[in-house]
Design an enzyme around this catalytic site. Structure first.
Site, PDB file in Angstrom:
ATOM      1  N   ASP A  91       0.683  -1.328  -0.046  1.00 28.79           N
ATOM      2  CA  ASP A  91      -0.094  -0.017  -0.040  1.00 28.79           C
ATOM      3  C   ASP A  91       1.012   1.343   0.017  1.00 28.79           C
ATOM      4  OD1 ASP A  91       0.902  -0.564   2.526  1.00 28.79           O
ATOM      5  OD2 ASP A  91      -1.220  -0.466   3.416  1.00 28.79           O
ATOM      6  N   ASP A 149       3.743   0.733  13.176  1.00 34.26           N
ATOM      7  CA  ASP A 149       3.209  -0.362  13.153  1.00 34.26           C
ATOM      8  C   ASP A 149       3.954  -1.516  13.981  1.00 34.26           C
ATOM      9  OD1 ASP A 149       1.068   0.778  12.172  1.00 34.26           O
ATOM     10  OD2 ASP A 149       1.813   0.096  10.102  1.00 34.26           O
TER      11      ASP A 149
END
Length: 1014
Positions: free
Chosen positions: A53, A460
């Site tokens: 992404d 993350d």
């Protein structure tokens, strides 16, 4: 602005040269980010692509079972090409591959593009689109939205977002036109209240029925899935001229994937959200193209279904075999379902046994990336590692029914024995992401000592400590644990002391703090007892952290309640005065009391450990930004240079104000000089000085001479060399950069989605020579005179000369050379004055090396008298810190220059490690007290090291009858324990100052108090 600070800067700009570098990924082993799509070529075995992404796309290398990036040429201006919303590999000409790229459809991105390659992604050509593409937007794991006609490969279709409908190319992707007859642009918006997510998701996938065409003739039947809960599947039977909604189709859900089997069945996974984070209900359907019948083949129904369905895989070798994955079955784990009879019955990859236990049809192997267990202990209800999450795509190799791959939020998992599922065996699932590096890097540090050259702060996945850049770390940063580490720093003079900040999930773990501290170079972390609070609110964390040079204070610019400092290792916090909330901060790397701040064009300085800040008169900075979090926003990078107090570089700015570039200050920010040879700069970092130089090498991401790139300067910014090239650009690098303070030429680069890179010169300079020891002592008393032997490590060089200042020593007379040993003759040393003599060894290549010889004369009685009193602040037998406290008393009738005075504390090191010295307090000024560690040539029973305390000239003198205190600490770099019992200078009894003869004192090298160990 002071324009005369750097007269060495050229008045005219000269084109920056380039230097070849070898670029490599710092290995995490798992990728670290979301992989929303995996695409197998349908006619060539082992030709596989993966799209991410924000990190571009990758191609599979079967020979090494790894992935190769095909997006590294994406540059600063076209950064959004690293958001890949769809990818298509040509079944007729496998050399051709296409991507629909563009990262966001909201305000902070530009229009997208279709990229095409004739060499499997090695090089690309681009066609701009008149709208945006959302590779990092909701629904990005649906697909594929970009497809190639399997019969006539010059025809492509692309399903757009944002109400832009269906687009077609008939010239192999060179030009595109809208299919105006397509009736539905989609109606679903994930979240109308957010800038991110308030856009139409649009078209989700396109599938051809290859049997309705012949090679060279366009396929006639095409299916398209649309993000519309009322009418979501459309078909054309005339090659895309007209379109109709399929009759009888299910409603209330959104189609995630649609694939047509050779049996004539169209399988579709549905969810009530588009993912990758949402989806609380879903179904799986199949449509028979011949009968027009729809059949609900959902593997779960009713209360057993609390999630959507995302991934869909058909086995080309066995057309009635298919698999689907849950989409966000967060607890206890995701589920993969398999059917070998067209969905009539299903088998789960795990199921409930005797609750809370589960039974498994799979095993997990994460040896390629051990940190995927997230540092937690696995239980049946909270497994670690997870089977996956955000599982939006699942694929079976069309040529090998045993090979499966699927993408997750952190890696690619897969299996090579998939069909064991059908015979009662276990499916072996392992990490299949070798070569994929997709982390967003928010901070990098390269400490000057310790076993790790690189420690990262990541989005993350928290961050890693890398001891070997080519090996996946065994764990990520835990205790405290949080998803994203926003900032990390270390104490320059005590590099094993590190601090990082993130944002703790207080709902999940109320006691978790948003700050972590390490005393052992990032091996282990612990939480302090408190966090900044303004009385009504405790910070949610994030922001930026800076650590003082000695580690005696921490400064935290929080994301929400302002700037706070702590002088208690984070156990209490006080608001800083004078520095605006949201300011960028940095510590001086020499003076432990000095910090710097910047906000909206104003530069600030603190000289009291962050308690108060004062604005300086420096001007000319950009005013409309501090730090950008989106890729198109500007970034401010501000760092002080190690080893030089008050030396600061400032990079950043914007084109709106036309204030953009690189600035330098040598006076603690009182004034800055803007470099005329740097047009734009966004990051600044430092590494080891070049051979023959004393100032650290500078590294920047900048625009110089009209070229965007990564640059290095070895001469304080006077000239620059580009060290990347057009094939290694890594999109918009505005996150982090640092050099390595121990390896000249090495640079570490933090990207937004391409992970951490490191690079070294292809042709490094000749390795410099070294000498051992670098300090020595010589007593001019005739009976004590001795030659000084020095061992050289030549590294292929030769010794040229030895100099004392400008005077050259005479070989054979002043010194002799035998192999790698140099002997400085005592006859020469006896001619030197009492004090310090520095001998400079010059070599055929590389930097010169210095031997500092302390010259004393014990035959001359000292004219002054001192005594030393001492006690130990810590008297436990074992501890990670030595804490002697000294009182130096002048017992003579005249003043003593402190710069002539040395004190020694003898001890055993109990495990050879690099050590750090801290002066906590002295009337002479902590910054004026020096500490040097000396290893005894021959160890004694009670001492193998001594700490020698000295004073700079700024310490002044000690008046007759006066005294001063010196309170110091000593620690090893890994904070391992010393055993004090039996140490020569250790005072195990007293708790206040007493005369202590085991702490000897010297004036001009002459022992005048106490005694040394025998």
């Amino acid at each position: 602005m002071v324009g005369s600070l750097f007269s060495a800067f050229p008045a005219t700009t000269h084109a920056a040269s380039s230097e070849p570098y070898t670029w490599k990924s710092v290995v995490t082993g798992a990728g670290g980010g979301f992989v929303p799509g995996i695409i197998f070529n349908q006619t060539e075995p082992n030709l596989i692509y993966a799209r991410t992404d924000i990190g571009g796309a990758y191609r599979w290398n079967q020979a090494t079972s790894s992935w190769v990036s095909i997006s590294d040429s994406v540059g600063w201006v076209d950064w959004n090409k690293n958001g890949v919303d769809a990818l298509a590999t040509d079944p007729i000409d496998p050399n051709k591959v296409y991507m629909a790229t563009g990262t966001y459809t909201n305000h902070w991105d530009n229009n997208g593009q279709i990229m095409r390659s004739n060499d499997r992604g090695n090089t690309w050509q681009t066609t701009p689109l008149p709208f945006k593409v959302g590779g990092n937007m909701p629904g990005r794991s649906a697909g594929e939205r970009l497809v190639i006609d399997p019969n006539k490969n010059n025809i492509l279709y692309f399903g757009a977002r944002s109400g832009n409908g269906l687009w077609k190319s008939i010239d192999s992707g060179v030009t595109w036109s809208k299919v105006t007859s397509f009736p539905n642009v989609g109606t679903y918006i994930q979240n109308p209240t957010l800038d991110y997510g308030n856009d139409l998701v649009g078209l989700s996938w396109i599938t051809f029925d290859k049997s309705t065409g012949t090679l060279g003739n366009a396929t006639q039947t095409i299916y398209v899935g649309v993000a519309d809960t009322a009418s979501s599947v459309y078909r054309s039977t005339d090659g895309g001229v007209t379109w109709t909604a399929l009759a009888g189709q299910p409603t209330g859900f959104l189609p995630h994937h649609g694939e047509l089997s050779s049996t004539g069945d169209l399988y579709i996974t549905y969810s009530n959200g588009v993912g990758p984070y949402d989806g609380s209900k879903g179904e799986v359907w199949k449509y028979n193209k011949t009968s027009g019948a729809w059949t609900n083949i959902s593997p779960t129904t009713g209360t057993d279904n609390w999630y959507g369905f995302g991934g869909l895989a058909l086995d080309a070798q066995h057309p009635n075999t298919l698999m689907v994955s849950s989409l966000n079955a967060w607890w206890p784990d995701e589920v993969i379902f398999r059917s070998t009879n067209g969905g009539a019955t299903w088998s789960r990859i795990w199921d409930w046994g005797n609750y809370p236990e589960r039974t498994y049809k799979f095993s997990m192997d994460i040896t390629a990336a051990p940190w995927l267990d997230h540092g937690t202990t696995s239980t049946s209800l909270d497994p670690s590692p997870k089977l996956g999450w955000m599982m939006g795509d699942l694929e079976i190799d069309p040529f090998n029914s045993n090979r499966m791959m699927y993408g997750t939020g952190a890696t690619i998992y897969g299996s090579n024995n998939l069909t064991s599922w059908d015979t009662g065996g276990k499916v072996n699932i392992s990490v299949m992401a070798k070569g994929v590096e997709e982390t967003a890097v928010l901070g990098l540090i390269s400490p000057p000592t310790g076993t790790s050259h690189l420690i990262t702060a990541l989005g993350d996945v928290s961050g890693f400590r890398h001891e070997d850049l080519s090996v996946a770390p065994t764990k990520f940063q835990t205790s405290p644990s949080w998803a994203t580490t926003m900032s990390i720093d270390y104490a320059e003079l005590s590099p094993s002391y590190m601090v990082r900040v993130g944002s703790a999930d207080k709902e999940k773990t109320p006691s978790m703090k948003s700050i972590g501290i390490s005393n052992d170079g990032g091996v282990n972390w612990y939480m302090p007892n408190s966090e900044p609070s303004n009385g009504t609110k405790t910070t949610v964390g994030h922001g930026q952290v800076a650590v003082s040079a000695s580690g005696n204070s921490i400064l935290w610019s929080t994301s929400d309640i302002g700037v706070y400092y702590s002088k208690t290792s984070g156990n209490s916090w006080t608001a800083s005065a004078g520095l605006p909330a949201g300011a960028k901060i940095a510590s001086d790397r020499v003076n432990p009391n000095k910090y710097y701040g910047f906000y909206a064009g104003t530069f600030y300085v603190s000289v009291d450990g962050g308690a108060t800040f004062t604005a300086t008169a420096a001007s000319g900075f950009p005013t409309n930004n501090v730090a950008g979090l989106q890729p198109n926003e500007a970034q401010i990078s501000m760092k002080a240079v190690p080893g030089i107090e008050g030396d600061i570089w400032f990079a950043g700015g914007n084109t709106v104000e036309n204030k953009y570039g690189l600035w330098h200050s040598t006076n603690s920010g009182a004034s800055f000089t803007k470099l005329t040879n740097v047009e734009e700069a966004d990051l600044i970092g430092y590494g080891k000085a070049a051979p023959g130089q004393t100032y650290m090498a500078l590294y920047t991401v900048a625009k110089i001479d009209g070229v965007r790139g990564v640059f290095r300067s070895d001469d304080v910014g006077a000239t620059w060399v580009r060290i990347n090239d057009d094939a290694h650009q890594y999109a918009k690098i505005n996150m982090a950069i640092t050099g390595d303070p121990r390896i000249y030429g090495r640079v570490y680069l933090g990207t937004n989605g391409r992970g951490t890179l490191y690079a070294d010169p292809v042709n490094p300079p000749a390795t410099g020579s070294t000498i051992t020891p670098i300090t020595a002592s010589f007593d001019k008393k005739t009976a004590n005179q001795a030659d000084v032997a020095v061992t050289m490590t030549l590294n292929g060089n030769t010794l040229s000369t030895i100099k004392n200042g400008t005077a050259t020593l005479v070989t054979g007379t002043d010194y002799t050379v035998s192999g790698s040993t140099v002997t400085i003759k005592k006859a020469y040393l006896a001619t030197q004055a009492v004090g310090t003599t520095t001998l400079t060894f010059e070599f055929s290549a590389g930097a010169a090396q210095s031997l500092v010889v302390t010259i004393s004369d014990t035959s001359v009685a000292p004219t002054a008298a001192l005594k030393v009193q001492m006690y130990n602040g810590t008297v436990t037998a074992s501890g990670n810190t030595l804490n002697p406290k000294f009182k130096l008393v002048n017992t003579s009738t005249s003043a003593v220059a402190l710069s002539d005075v040395k004190l020694r504390y003898y001890y055993t090191i109990d495990g050879e490690k690099a050590q750090s010295f801290f002066c906590d307090w002295s009337q002479a000024g902590s910054a004026n007290v020096t500490g040097t560690f000396v290893k005894l040539p021959t160890a004694k029973a009670d001492a193998d090291y001594y700490l020698e305390l000295g004073f700079s000239s700024a310490a002044g003198s000690l008046a007759a009858g006066a005294s001063i205190d010196i309170q110091v600490r000593v620690a090893k770099e890994d904070w391992s324990n010393y055993t004090q019992t039996g140490d020569y200078s250790f005072n195990a009894v007293d708790t206040n100052f007493v005369d202590w003869t085991k702490a000897p004192a010297y004036i001009s090298g002459n022992l005048i108090w106490g005694s040394e160990p025998n």
